[in-house]
Design an enzyme around this catalytic site. Sequence first.
Site, PDB file in Angstrom:
ATOM      1  N   LYS A   1       0.845  -1.231   0.110  1.00 49.01           N
ATOM      2  CA  LYS A   1       0.020   0.033  -0.167  1.00 49.01           C
ATOM      3  C   LYS A   1       0.910   1.207  -0.046  1.00 49.01           C
ATOM      4  O   LYS A   1       0.389   2.298  -0.440  1.00 49.01           O
ATOM      5  CB  LYS A   1      -1.032  -0.069   1.171  1.00 49.01           C
ATOM      6  CG  LYS A   1      -2.201  -1.072   1.059  1.00 49.01           C
ATOM      7  CD  LYS A   1      -2.948  -0.871   2.348  1.00 49.01           C
ATOM      8  CE  LYS A   1      -4.208  -1.731   2.150  1.00 49.01           C
ATOM      9  NZ  LYS A   1      -3.802  -3.458   2.175  1.00 49.01           N
TER      10      LYS A   1
ATOM     11  N   ARG B   1      -6.629  -7.784  -8.831  1.00 51.13           N
ATOM     12  CA  ARG B   1      -7.548  -9.189  -8.962  1.00 51.13           C
ATOM     13  C   ARG B   1      -8.957  -8.990  -9.511  1.00 51.13           C
ATOM     14  O   ARG B   1      -9.306  -7.681  -9.516  1.00 51.13           O
ATOM     15  CB  ARG B   1      -7.360  -9.812  -7.936  1.00 51.13           C
ATOM     16  CG  ARG B   1      -7.781  -9.324  -6.509  1.00 51.13           C
ATOM     17  CD  ARG B   1      -8.260 -10.118  -5.543  1.00 51.13           C
ATOM     18  NE  ARG B   1      -8.499  -9.456  -4.119  1.00 51.13           N
ATOM     19  CZ  ARG B   1      -9.638  -9.008  -3.809  1.00 51.13           C
ATOM     20  NH1 ARG B   1     -10.369  -9.050  -4.819  1.00 51.13           N
ATOM     21  NH2 ARG B   1      -9.781  -8.361  -2.854  1.00 51.13           N
TER      22      ARG B   1
ATOM     23  N   GLU C   1      -2.535   6.799   8.640  1.00 43.70           N
ATOM     24  CA  GLU C   1      -3.368   7.292   7.801  1.00 43.70           C
ATOM     25  C   GLU C   1      -4.667   8.141   8.682  1.00 43.70           C
ATOM     26  O   GLU C   1      -5.102   7.627   9.545  1.00 43.70           O
ATOM     27  CB  GLU C   1      -4.167   6.162   6.921  1.00 43.70           C
ATOM     28  CG  GLU C   1      -4.787   6.713   5.745  1.00 43.70           C
ATOM     29  CD  GLU C   1      -5.072   5.441   4.925  1.00 43.70           C
ATOM     30  OE1 GLU C   1      -4.538   5.227   4.030  1.00 43.70           O
ATOM     31  OE2 GLU C   1      -6.448   4.829   5.245  1.00 43.70           O
TER      32      GLU C   1
ATOM     33  N   HIS D   1     -14.410  -3.869   8.087  1.00 45.53           N
ATOM     34  CA  HIS D   1     -13.822  -3.835   6.902  1.00 45.53           C
ATOM     35  C   HIS D   1     -14.166  -4.699   5.795  1.00 45.53           C
ATOM     36  O   HIS D   1     -13.307  -4.860   5.042  1.00 45.53           O
ATOM     37  CB  HIS D   1     -12.365  -3.405   7.144  1.00 45.53           C
ATOM     38  CG  HIS D   1     -12.080  -2.418   8.192  1.00 45.53           C
ATOM     39  ND1 HIS D   1     -12.249  -1.325   7.788  1.00 45.53           N
ATOM     40  CD2 HIS D   1     -11.686  -2.571   9.541  1.00 45.53           C
ATOM     41  CE1 HIS D   1     -11.688  -0.532   8.978  1.00 45.53           C
ATOM     42  NE2 HIS D   1     -11.556  -1.198   9.805  1.00 45.53           N
TER      43      HIS D   1
END
Length: 525
Positions: free
Chosen positions: A122, A303, A211, A246
Amino acid sequence: MTPAETPFRRVLIANRGEIAVRIIRACHELGMEAVAVYSDADVDAAHVRLADVAVRLGPAAPAESYLRIDAVIDAARSTDAEAIHPGYGFLAERAAFARAAEDAGIAFVGPSSATIEALGDKLNARRLAVRVGVPSVPGTLEPAPIDHPDQVAEILATSRTIGFPLLVKAAAGGGGRGMRRVTREGDLAAALVSGSREALSAFGDGSVYLEREIVPARHIEVQLLADQQGHVVALGERDCSLQRRHQKLVEEAPAPGLTGEQRRHLHGLAVRLGEAASLRNAATCEFLHDPEGNFWFLEVNTRLQVEHGVTELVAGVDIVREQFQVAAGRPLSSEVVAAGERASTPSSHAIEVRIAAEDPARAFAPTPGRVGRWVMPSGPGVRVDTHIEAGERVPADYDNLIAKLMVHAHDRDAAIDRLRRALDETEIGGVQTTLPFHRFVARSEAFRAGVLSTGWVDQHWDGDAARAEALRKALLAVGLASIDDEPVIAGHGVATAGDGRAAPPTASNGWRRGGRGQGVDRWPS
């Protein structure tokens, strides 16, 4: 399709469950033979029965079967497979797996190993976004200095700049593993250490970063397809805001409430990232959408996505079929190019619910077991992707997803109406499923109004209250509402658990009142 037009002669599907079934069907439509792989838990599974050839990988445990790169490559070699489709999950985003296929001279139906490696981290993806001018969620671009006490003051200063609350996130994975929410500076050090440990255990890489937490926010993603000639197309966007821990529960396309201008802007950001990463085949760019209308880049999934079907329904293309054509070196089809050109002005709407063997009244706890009654909906605008039949067992070893129910209609209101109807037709016995939650969503005025955010489930769904109300209604239905603490006697039209005890009124035992299936009552109404 003639042999000359067939992308490959034989394809190995390195997966199981509904996605393996989905891919096998695409293979057969394209005139290709399909090779299934399976564990001991899946010896009689649907994907094994549908395939032309099946190869055993090992015991039920994923680490000894579906996650064994060497065993999968050996299976491909031994069956003369010309290509491998990884599906999603398991090895789908492992650069080492794509590289092993490439080294063996087998086409990998997905992005290259180099692209997976670059975007799978990431932090690499965030740095790429910054480099090409795509706004990324504010945060750090380098791993937090977990093992450097002398840099603690620096990371604390950085956290103040980002602002609290913030998130500690794993650089090498997703699904909430390694993620920690930090509300004050004094908790940051412990969150970094614990998040790093979990990330190391889950992904083999303990790198974490900081973040900003954007709340409230919607989770919106863009489906990309790209060919080996460098042409990248955005097929449209999906809203995946309804989540718990999530993990996505409901997805829809297009994202409600966006203007054509917003869509063009968002799709342009995703295409810019795909071009910069030299993307080939299918991938998804994920963004957060804040109340001010800003789009913040999160990550790229290299993907096929679980929810690809809703984009297929709205765009009018077969994404898996296109994946095979691109992997064979062919350019994107004219259908895909045309779908990309009209993606900012969609003319229909699709919604998907993920039906899983989980109990939504108990924090979506897994409920593996043997499926009893199994009735799936049909009719106009209804699609069901599944691998389950009555009498089959949902194993505890793998993901609990048992079916994806999708509906398609001319607009969102009509799609919601169709979803409600389709869910009312669905009956699953033997195991508790998420059907009660999905029926609640389909009847929710807040959902219909498009008031969505990643906190929607926590704000609107009360599993305990839903279960209690369902029990009350079920007792009313059989004239037992006055009984408080006495055990319910089996019989008199009451569903039982199989041993003479009354079964709780769950979607799994199919209770519903009146009309179809008269005499029983689904929960919640």
